[in-house]
Design a protein around this motif. Structure first.
Motif, mmCIF file in Angstrom:
data_model
loop_
_atom_site.group_PDB
_atom_site.id
_atom_site.type_symbol
_atom_site.label_atom_id
_atom_site.label_comp_id
_atom_site.label_asym_id
_atom_site.label_seq_id
_atom_site.Cartn_x
_atom_site.Cartn_y
_atom_site.Cartn_z
ATOM 1 N N TYR A 3 0.847 -1.078 0.024
ATOM 2 C CA TYR A 3 -0.016 -0.042 0.055
ATOM 3 C C TYR A 3 0.793 1.069 -0.140
ATOM 4 O O TYR A 3 0.676 2.226 -0.702
ATOM 5 C CB TYR A 3 -0.871 0.048 1.186
ATOM 6 N N ALA A 4 1.890 1.275 0.656
ATOM 7 C CA ALA A 4 2.623 2.542 0.924
ATOM 8 C C ALA A 4 3.400 2.420 -0.304
ATOM 9 O O ALA A 4 3.680 3.805 -0.711
ATOM 10 C CB ALA A 4 3.774 2.130 2.206
ATOM 11 N N GLN A 256 5.815 7.665 6.835
ATOM 12 C CA GLN A 256 4.463 7.924 7.395
ATOM 13 C C GLN A 256 4.003 6.704 8.046
ATOM 14 O O GLN A 256 3.025 6.824 9.050
ATOM 15 C CB GLN A 256 3.560 8.680 6.500
ATOM 16 N N THR A 257 4.373 5.460 7.425
ATOM 17 C CA THR A 257 3.744 4.354 7.681
ATOM 18 C C THR A 257 4.534 3.765 9.115
ATOM 19 O O THR A 257 3.974 3.366 9.891
ATOM 20 C CB THR A 257 3.868 3.347 7.044
ATOM 21 N N TYR A 258 5.920 4.027 9.069
ATOM 22 C CA TYR A 258 6.850 3.294 10.167
ATOM 23 C C TYR A 258 7.230 4.343 11.118
ATOM 24 O O TYR A 258 7.575 3.882 12.116
ATOM 25 C CB TYR A 258 7.878 2.551 9.595
#
Lengths: 290, 235, 306
Positions: A3-4, A256-258
């Protein structure tokens, strides 16, 4: 993860669109337009105002805004640039000049629109998410990716398939030689500057959806981000910007995800790393001095 | 290697990206010698001077000065060891005065026993010592370039196309100055297109082409060497 | 040479007398303090840009880290204010050392890389994740150290130091080498100038100066948020003030700061956006009509500016 990656590619194309104009005007003028991000902001407010007043579709505003800013850009060029080109240190002086311009634009925007964030909340691009590579994404992300691709293709056609584009590339390669061979330096530069700002305004029309909202002070941050993107992809090479945008977009999504609390550091750190480790960007051009 | 060799260049290579500007150049310059260096444009003469003077780091090979390895040293250290140079396009400090141009080099030299007054008088620049260097004409800037080099009190001078763009009268004056410096004992490596000028200031010449040496000997003999003739007349 | 030393001494004395008498003539001490901050910062820009040609857009980074270094030394290590300010200067010096590879970049690349570096430092310090160390976005409070009089006179000393450094650079071998490098780094190296070392020296002097000023600012203000000491406009003000007066001289940046800072304060800051508008227009007008500074105008008329 996937997704990322997919989101990163779409945002990457969008960041390429934001940055492309800065690279174009730098390649031609050898000056960094520190007010670049403010023209993204202008494009954003244009879309917001046209939509809230007359329900103009943002894609229409995009074209109108870009065209209007293109004309403004040419006027600004003739008003400002020839005067500083003859000074002792035009490269540095131009930074200060464009910073001043950016302050003027920002102040006018605050006076006119206030400090509050403005955006377009109606689902003008539909409410249905779109599926891409098995990932469900907001439709507007895909639209913005496509718009960016179209804009990038148009710039490519201009540079490589038109007479004026040919002159533009000659000026990018060497201002001195281009002038000697009879190219009208100011005309080519003014048009490139206008196109650069027009592209910024076009990107701005999508900003209410891609960046969440518009405030008068987003310009400076966007300029730095755009600079990071074009340095990543190699300064002065407009097409390298796409690669820079993609790397930036994917890195941003992964951050932003991790590591969300450190994501705002990304453009600055990327910029410093690239300048220090591989200053020629992905394609190469001398930027170091002796 | 004989004991009176001052500068020894051995199998030096230099490449920029894919382009190989020097392909294994070797030459010796003896103490007190004035060696000419000729060759068509792009043959690597200026690149070689840049390597010796520390502006470029050699990609391979050795440069020794008085027996000491200098390849890869920075220019300021090369200058301290006693090598200096002029530039094809003169590079004065434009915003400083003529006098200050010489003073910068004098004040940073560890070995200089020269005086600014003497240098400026020798180069006929004394009358304009308080003018900004950027206001000098090209010939004067070339002399000032030489003056800046002299201020470091070099044992060896690398002279890069000092003659280009000078009037015949100026050429004679500059040739006389170089010969006077040689009388003082300064060794020279002189890159020059103008063969008449070269004949006045050097004994032997090296001819380079495409990054390699193709001839070493007297200038008159070079004109009869078939390889040299081919390079210069096109083949 | 000897006469030059006397003249420099006289200048320093004159500046000192003016600074010490000013509070008697004008009662808004906070404004005078700010004026001195900018007088010192514009000399810092002058040292770097005027003598080496490197334009430090991110100069504020050293100011901010100096303010934080000093504050944290006072808060966590219980340093006395003056010792804390010294610690702030050392931290700024270390940051300068860390960033010295930036000097390999030329022109606009250096300017923007230094800007990015200052913003990166800001985002690290203001990051909520580091709140235990830097107090994060909520800023610094130094109520126990608050001493407007002592900090004011410390600033006087710092400013005199800055003026002294510029006077020294202008007449020293070091300063001449810097100007030579600015004109032509290759020729300078060939003249025996250790180009990289001298450039780093100028950079570190300029960094440490901003660090000291930041430390004194923290002491004087004693309550501040991170964005107050890292805002880009501090860099820009210092640069514009220096450019307006004319870099490479001592009096140019001082004149520029007094005139423009005075003008800005006459505009007033009651309406921040109108202030921003006017100062933006001023910057544009300045660059267009007087790009090389007031000093260059005088030089054209044959007047040599100190």
């Amino acid at each position: 993860m996937l997704y990322a990656l997919v989101a990163g590619i779409l945002f990457g194309l969008y960041y390429a669109l934001i940055s492309l104009g800065l690279n174009l005007s730098f390649g031609v003028l050898r000056m960094v337009n520190l007010a670049h991000g403010d023209f993204v902001m202008i494009g954003g407010f244009t879309a917001v105002v046209l939509y809230s007043s007359w329900h103009v579709h943002p894609l229409v505003s995009l074209v109108l805004g870009a065209a209007a800013v293109f004309v403004v850009g040419i006027a600004l060029y003739y008003l400002l640039v020839p005067r500083i080109a003859t000074t002792k240190d035009p490269e540095m002086i131009s930074l200060v000049l464009f910073f001043g311009l950016s302050q003027v634009i920002e102040a006018l925007a605050v006076i006119h629109f206030g400090n509050n964030e403005q955006s377009i909340f109606d689902p003008v691009f539909g409410t249905q998410p779109v599926s891409l590579l098995g990932q469900s994404l907001p439709a507007v992300w895909l639209v913005s990716g496509l718009v960016s691709l179209v804009a990038l293709a148009l710039v490519y056609l201009y540079l490589y398939r038109s007479r004026l584009g040919y002159s533009t590339r000659a000026v990018m390669a060497s201002r001195e030689e281009a002038e000697v061979s009879g190219i009208n330096l100011h005309r080519v530069s003014a048009i490139a500057f206008g196109i650069g700002l027009g592209l910024a305004a076009a990107a701005g029309a999508l900003a209410p959806f891609m960046l969440g909202g518009i405030t008068p002070d987003i310009g400076t941050g966007l300029t730095t981000t755009a600079f990071a993107v074009i340095v990543l992809g190699s300064l002065g090479n407009p097409m390298g910007t796409i690669a820079g945008g993609l790397i930036y977009g994917i890195a941003l999504m992964l951050m932003q995800t991790y590591l969300p609390s450190w994501a705002s550091l990304l453009p600055y750190v990327l910029l410093l790393l690239v300048l220090l480790v591989r200053p020629s960007g992905l394609f190469g051009r001398q930027v170091r001095s002796a | 290697m004989s004991s009176d060799v001052m500068l020894q260049v051995a199998a030096v290579e230099k490449s920029f990206g894919g382009f190989q500007a020097l392909r294994g150049v070797s030459l010796d310059v003896a103490q007190g010698q004035a060696l000419g260096l000729v060759g068509p444009n792009g043959s690597g003469k200026t690149t070689l001077i840049n390597v010796i003077s520390g502006i470029y780091r050699p990609s391979a090979g050795h440069v020794r000065f008085l027996g000491r390895q200098i390849g890869g040293l920075t220019s300021d250290r090369v200058s301290h060891l006693g090598i200096n140079r002029t530039f094809q396009v003169p590079k004065p400090f434009g915003s400083l005065t003529v006098r200050q141009n010489v003073d910068v080099a004098l004040s940073h030299s560890r070995r200089s026993r020269r005086k600014a007054e003497d240098i400026l008088a020798f180069l006929d620049l004394a009358a304009m010592q308080d003018r900004e260097a950027s206001s000098l004409n090209t010939a004067q800037q070339k002399l000032l370039d030489l003056g800046r080099a002299l201020a470091t009190d070099p044992r060896m001078l690398l002279v890069d196309e000092l003659g280009a763009g000078l009037s015949p009268a100026d050429l004679d004056i500059v040739a006389a100055k170089l010969n006077a410096l040689r009388q003082e004992g300064i060794t020279m490596l002189v890159v020059e297109h103008l063969l008449g000028f070269l004949a006045k200031v050097t004994d032997d010449v090296i001819v380079m082409n495409a990054g390699q040496e193709i001839f070493y000997g007297k200038l008159e003999a070079a004109a009869e060497d078939p390889k040299v003739v081919e390079v210069f007349l096109g083949g | 040479m000897r006469r030059g030393v006397w003249r420099d001494g006289a200048i320093l004395l004159a500046v000192a007398v003016v600074l010490l008498l000013l509070p008697k003539a004008y009662s808004n001490q906070m404004l005078l303090f700010q004026l001195m901050v900018y007088l010192a910062l514009s000399q810092g820009v002058n040292i770097l840009y005027g003598f080496t040609g490197y334009l430090p857009f991110g100069y504020v980074g050293f100011f901010g880290i100096g303010a934080y270094g000093a504050s944290l030394a006072m808060l966590d290590l219980h340093f006395a204010p003056l010792l804390g300010i010294l610690a702030g200067a050392v931290v700024a010096l270390l940051l300068g050392l860390l960033l010295s590879p930036l000097l390999r970049l030329s022109g606009a690349y250096f300017a923007i890389a230094s800007l990015a570096a200052s913003q990166a430092v800001y985002l690290v310090i203001a990051n909520p994740s580091l709140q235990n160390i830097t107090y994060g976005p909520y800023g610094i409070q130094l109520p126990n150290q608050f001493n407007p009089i002592a900090s004011y006179y410390t600033m006087v000393v710092v400013l005199l130091l800055a003026v002294g450094v510029v006077l020294y650079i202008r007449r020293s071998r070091f300063g001449m080498a810097l100007q030579a490098m600015r004109d032509d780094p290759v020729s300078a190296a060939m003249s025996g100038v250790p180009v990289v070392r001298e450039r780093i020296a100028a950079w570190l002097i300029s960094a440490a100066l901003a660090g000291v000023v930041g430390g004194v600012f923290a002491w004087q203000t004693s309550v501040f948020y991170p964005d107050a000491v890292f805002t880009l406009s501090i860099s820009i003000f210092a640069i514009v003030f220096a450019l307006f007066g004319g870099v490479g001289t001592l009096l140019g940046p001082m004149f520029g700061t007094v005139v423009l800072f005075g003008m800005y304060n006459m505009i007033g800051i009651s309406d921040p956006q109108y202030f921003q508008l006017i100062y933006g227009l001023l910057i544009v007008a300045l660059v267009i009509f007087l790009p090389d500074g007031v000093a260059s105008l005088l030089r054209k008329k044959g007047i040599h500016v100190l």
